[in-house]
Every structure is written in structure tokens, then in C-alpha cells.
Design an enzyme around this catalytic site. Structure first.
Site, short mmCIF file in Angstrom:
data_model
loop_
_atom_site.label_atom_id
_atom_site.label_comp_id
_atom_site.label_asym_id
_atom_site.label_seq_id
_atom_site.Cartn_x
_atom_site.Cartn_y
_atom_site.Cartn_z
N LEU A 152 -24.36 -37.82 -46.23
CA LEU A 152 -25.19 -36.68 -46.63
C LEU A 152 -25.93 -36.91 -47.94
O LEU A 152 -27.12 -36.64 -48.04
CB LEU A 152 -24.34 -35.42 -46.72
CG LEU A 152 -24.06 -34.74 -45.38
CD1 LEU A 152 -23.08 -33.60 -45.57
CD2 LEU A 152 -25.36 -34.24 -44.75
N GLY A 195 -14.52 -27.60 -43.09
CA GLY A 195 -14.48 -26.23 -43.61
C GLY A 195 -15.80 -25.60 -43.93
O GLY A 195 -16.17 -24.59 -43.36
N HIS A 226 -4.01 -33.71 -50.92
CA HIS A 226 -3.94 -32.50 -50.08
C HIS A 226 -2.53 -32.43 -49.49
O HIS A 226 -2.00 -33.45 -49.07
CB HIS A 226 -5.00 -32.59 -48.97
CG HIS A 226 -5.23 -31.30 -48.25
ND1 HIS A 226 -4.30 -30.76 -47.40
CD2 HIS A 226 -6.27 -30.45 -48.27
CE1 HIS A 226 -4.77 -29.61 -46.93
NE2 HIS A 226 -5.97 -29.39 -47.44
N ARG A 272 -0.58 -22.43 -43.38
CA ARG A 272 0.28 -21.79 -44.37
C ARG A 272 -0.25 -20.42 -44.74
O ARG A 272 0.52 -19.49 -44.95
CB ARG A 272 0.44 -22.68 -45.60
CG ARG A 272 1.33 -23.88 -45.35
CD ARG A 272 1.29 -24.88 -46.48
NE ARG A 272 0.03 -25.61 -46.51
CZ ARG A 272 -0.72 -25.79 -47.59
NH1 ARG A 272 -0.35 -25.29 -48.74
NH2 ARG A 272 -1.85 -26.45 -47.52
#
Lengths: 246, 612
Positions: B15, B49, B257, B273
């Protein structure tokens, strides 16, 4: 007791004058959750560091690792060994130019495809940085996204009867791309313009309807529906063209 | 020797690289991208996301503005970022998102009316206003005051990358894929291009350019357990560091992460979670509620990762052929919830693990995720040290992330930095001329050919490159991971220095002909160990805890002594990087303070130095 897996892998290095196409056999003990990604890397690191294959995201997202696994095109990263018999045969995808062993050149093919179908929003408007975005219905955005999910892995092309017989056939990935832009209100192209790209035997009328493309698509794109819709739309456009000429 | 010339050469066609190329091409310049994979396979595609931009369209984003986005970003960075850059970023993000919409992104849109959402496993209701119908909507992400993350379902990176590459095709920007830059061509002052190795034939080729851009992404692959794609092995950072002139900014700033699946380290979303999933140990008992009674599994990423690692170290991990791990349990959420709200998790578990999360536990452990570290640039994206060289995206230390990147800010950075740096590159190219020196170019090629010959002929030794890489990855994992302390970091530096010696003695076992993968790795292994040493040594020197850099022996964030950025360079012949420091930010629009989450021990600038 873990299985002892046998991998029969196609080998050929076009850059090496000594190399001839052949099959090499490797053995590995199966481990929990072993994928073809894990197996091939293990073979490269422990048995033959010259073995060529392509992986990138190794998460089923990027489409780099398509190959023919026991006769069927698929993404190697999301193929679990436990779903396969003890003997696993790996071949490179057909249709695409071979780079070496299991690695093929999909980049050149898909760039040419994107150029051919004009894979971008065609518009006369210019972007206004001060303006709000044009509104779009969320359902429409999701319909476009559904077709936008293609990862250009090449499985549909490799599995296509027509694409294997004739080099100039656009293939399901290209036709799906056209269908994606037809849905998009931002694209100003009309059916007549699309007809010029796909209204031929190289395009939608070359499809024999065998539909292996949909069977092997790792993203489970609705290719059968899209091919049907395009064939109807382009058929009508052809009839209208006849009248105009007459 | 084949030589290709262009105005702008982008190393990397993800990108950031493509966005810069699009900007330069739109300004009328010839742009060419090199990529080790077909451009649409770049790791940008894996970001699922979304992309943060303060549009304030959705109900939970009402009143959002660029000021809040700026504040969230600075707090997220633990005041380690350049605030001028963070401000520039936040201000540009909304326009950049709308521009991507204009180019074809099917962003999810506001649907007016009543709908439900989950937080902490509980269901809530919201009502979207009719006035905003059809505008770009947003979802919730960690560390943000408002819902700000624009998305297209679970494939935001994918749609952004495909739309960007569509633009590249439309503009006729050339992309030479399967082409790997292996050194920068420069005379110590000006960069004039790269030497590249073709990954279709194995041949070397020179690319000469008036401006060159490094946009090769992050380098998580120096760690054994990483969520990164296999191509994220530091290519761009290595060729920059190898000049001996260009610094890597904050090489110790590396993000983990909490929930990568074992063995392949593919991410499963925080939503597990968020919706009430729990973490279990070898005895299938919860532990996060004991370490963090208040937030339990929903503490911030760095905190959860730290406790998970602590628990495994206590011997309470689950043994597996792929090392110790813990369990993520979402079984109690039920089939209905998992099949609708966590569909992607269900697919990943079934496809990659053969595990059905409705009835079985998911094996997880923290994995390296992002390098805030990168090639240091100024706010225009110009790389320190060489004229004509730029960098953008995760490859760069621009530096808007400081010591911790917020979710949704990585995709946003690629597009926004690409737009801004692309504009600066176009400005630079106007009226700039450079002499391509044939001797400099030829010497660069000869040097690379000699490296290749030496590896094939085992002139420097017969070290196994895979073994060297594996030992390097273990060293970082074991001693430069989530928890850090002086003793472990010193061990890492010592061991990595030995590994560095071995990296220089690598020789091929195969014949090295054509696109030989052993040779590809051997060409960069020395650079990878250098990057590892930069991370370990800079982490050892930084005697404080800030963002992702958690020192057990220096638990406080020390603004008095460490409100500064590490700059690591590598002198040829050295076995350690040279570390210099610069002020973290030219301005402090937001004075250092508490983040509002995580630990808050702070030694402030005004605290007296009592010596230690």
C-alpha cells in the site's frame, strides 16, 4: 502413532541446463495441525534447500501458494495433511508460466488480465478533497465486496477446461472482475462497453459451463452465478447490437 | 548488465509503495515498483480490521475529530512519537479515506436504525441516525476514544490493496514483480538506485532512479513466532543499514499481539476475548483474572502478552511439538454466536488447525506483530543520510507510532504517508537532476556478484543458513521478547554476536543456480542478524519501560532521561551497531502524561536525578 507421509514433488529448474523435469520423493513424519506450508518448509530446510515454492501470508489471504495437490488446484497454506492420504503429490499450476518446481508466474498473467478488462473505476469525475464521500447503500457495498474477495490465486484458471486449451481465454477471475465493476455505481461503463471486452469466445462465450472454477475457488466466490448473469447480459447486448446494425 | 532507468523507483509494491508511486505518476513522473511477490500478494492485504480516520459518521463515533485521533495516537505511542507527524497524519486521514472511496473501495456504510453490539461479552443497543445513512461507517478498536476504524467487512487491507493496484494499472505504473533489491547504489551522499536480483531467473539487474523509495514493510520474520508474512524479512531495512550511513529509528520498538494460533501464528481477533472468551493454561484453568483482577483477559495487548509469557515461563504452558502455548476458550459463547459474530475465527481454526472452536480449545500464544522500528525519515519521508532516498509505511520510522502502534493506524499510515510522501517526492523530482556514475553502479554490481559467488563456492565457510536463522530467531524470542531485562538482553547481545560471526561464514549446500531460495536467504542473513543486534542492543541501553518496551528491571517510563529516539547505524567491520539519540519530537502539543491504561509509573521531566 504419527503417519509417515510421502511427498512426490514435481521438480524442474529452467535456469539450470542440467535440470530435466522429474519427480522427487521426500518423507516426513506428520505432526499435529501440519499444513502443506509447514511440510514444504521442513523439506526445504532439512532435505533440499533448492526446492522452489511460493508462500506469502500463509493464512489463506494473499493467494500466493496455489498448486495442484493430489490432482486438485488449491491453496497449500490452508491444506491440512490430515485431510490427505499418506501419499501426497504436488504439481505446479498449469496455464501459468513455470518459474521452477512448484513456483509459477501468476503476476504477469494477472497484470495482463487487469489491463485487458480495465480493472478500475472508469469515471469522468475528479476527486474533491473538500467534499463528503458519495453515499452508498451498505447492502450495495457488501454486494461489491462479495465479488471483490477474489485473491487472484489462479486456481479457477488452472482448473478451467477452456483456459487449458486456449491461451487467450479470459477465465473466471477476469469475468468475475467485470461483474464486480458492473455492480459499482461509481463506474460509468455501460453494457455495450463491457461487451467489447468480454462479448467474444475469448470472454463469456468461451465458457463451456464445466464450472470447475467454482468447485476449486478457495474463497468460495459465486462464480457460477456470475458467469450465468454475464452470459445473459452479454447475450441481450449482442441481440441489441444486431438490431442497431440492421 | 541490464540497466533500467526511471524517475521514481519504489522498492516494495504494497500500500505505501504503490500510494507513493500513484502520487508521483499523477504528477507526470515515470514511476516503477519492484516487488518480491506479485503486488496484490503484499502483506498489506492481510490487515483485516480497518483503517482509522476521524470521519465521525457512525453513532459511536459522533463528535469524533482529528484532535481526538491525534491524542489517541500520541497516548498509544506512550509519548514516543513525533507529534508534528502524528498531527499531520490525523489531519490527512479523513481525506485519504474518502479518496480511496472515490477510487473504488466498497467501505461499509452507515445503516440507520436500531442495532445491537457486544462489549465485554454483554449485548448493548445503539441507534444510527438517518441523516448519516450511506456515509462511511466505523468499528471499535483498542486505545481509541471513539469508533473510528473504517472497514470493508473482514478484508480491509485486501480491498485497499486491490483498489490501489487498480490505480497503478490505470496509470500505467510499471511493476517488476519477483524482483528483489539487494543493495542501494550510492556514493555516500546521494542514492541513485538499487542492484536487484530477479526472482524469475536469478540474474542481477541495475535500476537507476532520480528518487528511490524504501517501502518494504516490517521485519517480523527476525522473530520465530510472528504474525507477519514470510516476505517480511527486513529487505529494505537491511539495504539501508548496510550503507553504514542510514539509521534505523527505535530498533527496540517491536509490538506483540496476544493471540496468534499455534503453530502458524495466524492472528485470531481480539473480538474473541471482547465477547467473553477466556485464556486457559495446561490445567485448563483461567489465569488472567488472577494477574489482572479488574480487566482480566481484556487488559491491553501488551499487558495480556506479558502475563501469558510469564505464565508459560512458570511451566504452566501446554507442551506441543511447536513449543509451549496456552488455550483460548470460546466454547461457552455457543455455536450461534461463533458462527455469526466470530465467523472468521471459526474458519481460521477449522482451515489451519483442524480445530472446531465450538467444541474444542484453540492453541494460542503471543506473537511478534509489528515493527514500529524502521528506516528513519524526516516528516517529508526523506531518509536520513542520503539524498534522493525516501521511505514510507511500516518500513519507515516516520515516526507516528513511537513505542506502540494502535490497531487501525497501520493501514491508515500506509495510505496517508503514501499520499504525503508521494507529494514530497513529486516536489523533489521537479527540477532535480542527478548524474548516474557508471563506476559507482558497476562497483555496486560487482560487489553483489562477488557476494553471490562467495556463497555458492563456500569461500567464507559452510555454515547452514537455515540453522543460523533459526538460532537468531530463538535468541530474539527468548531474550528480546515481551519482557526484557538487562541480564537477558546482555545474553542476547553476546549470543547474537556469535551468530553474527556464523552468518558471515554461510555457504550454500545447493548449487545456487537460478531462483535458488537458499541463496535468497543467504544474501540477507547477515543483515537480518544486524537488525536483531540493533533491537537487542538498543533495548539493553534503554533503561526504562515505554509502550511495548517493558523492562522488568526499569519499570517506570522515564521522561527525564529517555524522551528520545534511538538511531542505530552499522559501521562496516563492526560487530555492534552505533547508537545515537535525538529528541523524540520537535513540539509537544500534548505534554507527556498518563495514557489512562497499562501501568502508570512515570519519572517526569521535572523529577530530580537521584542517580542509579
Amino acid at each position: 502413532m504419527a503417519r509417515r507421509l510421502q511427498f512426490d514433488i514435481f521438480r524442474y529448474n529452467p535456469q539450470d541446463p542440467q535440470s530435466k523435469p522429474h519427480t522427487d520423493t521426500f518423507h516426513l513424519d506428520e505432526t499435529d495441525s501440519m499444513t502443506i506450508f509447514i511440510a514444504l518448509n521442513k523439506i526445504r530446510e532439512e532435505q533440499d534447500p533448492s526446492l522452489q515454492f511460493d508462500f506469502c501470508c500463509r493464512a489463506g489471504i494473499c493467494g500466493a501458494c496455489a498448486m495442484v495437490i493430489n490432482g486438485r488446484p488449491g491453496l497449500a497454506c490452508k491444506t491440512l495433511a490430515k485431510e490427505l492420504p499418506d501419499q501426497i503429490t504436488l504439481m505446479p499450476l498449469p496455464v501459468f508460466k513455470l518459474v521452477g518446481d512448484l513456483s509459477v508466474d501468476t503476476g504477469t498473467w494477472f497484470r495482463a488480465m487487469n489491463e485487458k478488462v480495465g480493472s478500475w473505476i472508469h469515471t469522468d469525475k475528479t476527486f474533491d478533497p473538500a467534499a463528503l464521500e458519495e453515499r452508498m447503500d451498505n447492502d450495495q457495498a457488501e454486494e461489491i465486496y462479495e465479488l471483490e474477495r477474489c485473491v487472484e490465486c489462479g486456481c479457477c484458471v488452472a482448473a478451467c477446461g477452456t483456459a487449458n486449451m486456449r491461451e487467450d481465454f479470459l477465465g473466471a477471475a477476469a469475468l468475475n472482475r467485470i461483474a464486480r465493476f458492473m455492480l459499482d455505481p461509481r463506474d460509468s461503463r455501460k453494457n455495450k462497453e463491457y461487451f467489447e471486452v468480454i462479448g467474444t469466445d475469448e470472454g463469456i462465450f468461451g465458457c463451456m459451463g464445466l464450472l470447475a472454477c467454482e468447485d476449486v475457488c478457495p474463497k468460495e466466490l459465486p462464480l457460477q452465478d456470475q458467469l450465468g448473469i454475464l452470459r445473459r447480459k452479454m447475450g441481450w447486448t449482442a441481440v441489441k447490437n444486431l438490431f442497431r446494425r440492421g | 548488465m541490464e540497466t533500467i532507468m526511471t524517475d521514481l523507483l519504489c522498492i516494495g509494491a504494497g500500500l505505501a509503495g504503490e500510494r507513493v508511486a500513484v502520487e508521483a505518476a499523477s504528477a507526470g513522473f515515470d514511476a516503477l515498483c519492484l516487488s518480491v511477490v506479485p503486488p496484490r500478494r503484499s502483506h498489506s492485504s492481510a490487515a483485516q480490521g480497518g483503517m482509522q480516520a476521524a470521519l465521525g459518521n457512525c453513532f459511536k463515533g459522533e463528535g469524533d475529530c482529528t484532535d481526538t485521533h491525534f491524542t489517541d495516537t500520541v497516548k498509544g505511542s506512550d509519548w514516543g512519537c513525533d507529534q508534528e507527524v502524528a498531527r499531520l497524519f490525523a489531519e490527512t486521514a479523513p481525506v485519504a479515506v474518502r479518496e480511496m472511496a472515490f477510487w473504488g473501495i466498497p467501505w461499509n456504510r452507515v445503516v440507520p436504525g436500531r442495532s445491537t453490539y457486544f462489549k465485554g461479552g454483554k449485548q448493548f443497543e445503539k441507534i444510527e441516525p438517518a441523516a448519516k445513512q450511506g456515509l462511511i461507517t466505523a468499528r471499535d478498536f483498542g486505545g481509541t476514544a471513539n469508533w473510528r476504524t473504517c472497514y470493508t467487512s473482514d478484508g480491509t487491507g485486501h480491498t485497499l490493496l486491490y483498489t490501489m493496484d487498480n490505480k497503478v494499472v490505470e496509470l500505467g505504473v510499471r511493476v517488476h514483480d519477483r524482483m528483489e533489491a539487494i543493495s542501494l547504489i550510492h556514493d555516500g551522499e546521494t542514492c541513485t538506485g538499487v542492484v536487484a536480483r530477479c526472482l524469475k531467473t536469478g540474474q542481477l539487474r541495475a535500476y537507476l532512479a532520480r528518487a528511490t523509495l524504501i517501502a518494504t514493510g516490517g521485519y517480523g520474520r527476525i522473530y520465530r513466532e510472528t504474525t507477519n508474512a514470510v516476505i517480511n524479512d527486513g529487505g529494505g531495512a537491511i539495504i539501508a543499514l548496510n550503507t553504514g550511513i542510514i539509521p534505523i529509528g527505535n530498533p527496540e520498538a517491536i509490538q506483540f499481539h496476544p493471540t496468534g494460533i499455534v503453530p502458524t501464528n495466524i492472528l485470531v481477533t481480539e473480538g474473541c476475548r471482547g465477547d467473553g472468551g477466556t485464556l486457559l493454561d495446561v490445567n485448563e484453568e483461567r489465569f488472567m483474572d488472577k494477574y489482572e483482577p479488574e480487566k482480566a483477559e481484556l487488559a491491553s495487548r501488551d499487558v495480556v502478552s506479558r502475563w501469558m509469557t510469564h505464565h508459560i515461563r512458570k511451566g504452566l504452558g501446554v507442551k506441543s511439538p511447536y513449543g509451549d502455548h496456552l488455550w483460548l476458550d470460546i466454547r461457552h459463547l455457543g455455536a450461534q454466536h461463533i458462527k455469526t459474530k466470530l465467523r472468521e475465527v471459526e474458519e481460521i481454526c477449522n482451515n489451519f488447525l483442524g480445530v472446531d472452536p465450538i467444541t474444542q480449545l484453540i492453541p494460542v500464544r503471543p506473537a511478534q506483530h509489528y515493527t514500529m522500528a524502521g528506516v528513519r525519515t524526516n516528516k517529508d519521508g526523506a531518509v536520513y543520510g542520503l539524498k534522493g532516498l525516501f521511505s514510507a509505511g511500516e518500513a519507515a520510522c516516520w515516526d507516528m507510532h513511537g513505542f506502540n502502534r494502535l490497531g487501525g493506524n497501520s493501514l491508515a499510515e500506509t495510505i496517508v504517508a503514501g499520499k504525503i510522501v508521494g507529494g514530497k517526492v513529486a516536489e523533489f523530482l521537479k527540477g532535480y537532476e542527478v548524474a548516474f556514475d557508471t563506476a559507482t553502479t558497476r562497483n555496486a554490481i560487482i560487489k553483489d556478484q562477488e557476494r553471490i559467488d562467495a556463497l555458492i563456492q563456500c569461500k567464507n565457510g559452510r555454515e547452514n543458513v537455515f540453522a543460523v536463522r533459526s538460532d537468531m530467531q530463538d535468541e530474539l524470542m527468548d531474550h528480546v521478547g515481551i519482557f526484557r531485562n538487562g541480564k537477558d538482553l546482555q545474553t542476547a547481545v553476546d549470543n547474537l554476536q556469535e551468530i553474527y560471526v556464523r552468518a558471515q561464514q554461510v555457504g550454500l549446500r545447493s548449487n545456487g543456480i537460478g531462483v535458488n531460495p537458499e541463496l535468497s536467504l543467504a544474501l540477507k542473513i547477515k543483515g537480518m542478524v544486524r537488525l536483531s543486534l540493533c533491537a537487542a542492543y538498543a533495548a539493553l541501553q534503554r533503561t526504562e519501560s515505554r509502550g511495548c518496551h517493558a523492562r522488568e528491571d526499569y519499570e517506570a517510563r522515564n521522561d527525564r532521561d529517555w524522551l528520545k529516539r534511538t538511531l542505530a547505524t552499522w559501521d562496516e567491520g563492526a560487530n555492534l551497531p552505533t547508537l545515537n539519540y535525538e529528541p523524540v519530537s520537535p513540539t509537544f502539543e500534548l505534554a507527556p502524561g498518563e495514557r489512562g491504561y497499562g501501568t502508570c509509573k512515570i519519572i517526569s521531566c521535572s523529577d530530580p536525578d537521584i542517580g542509579d
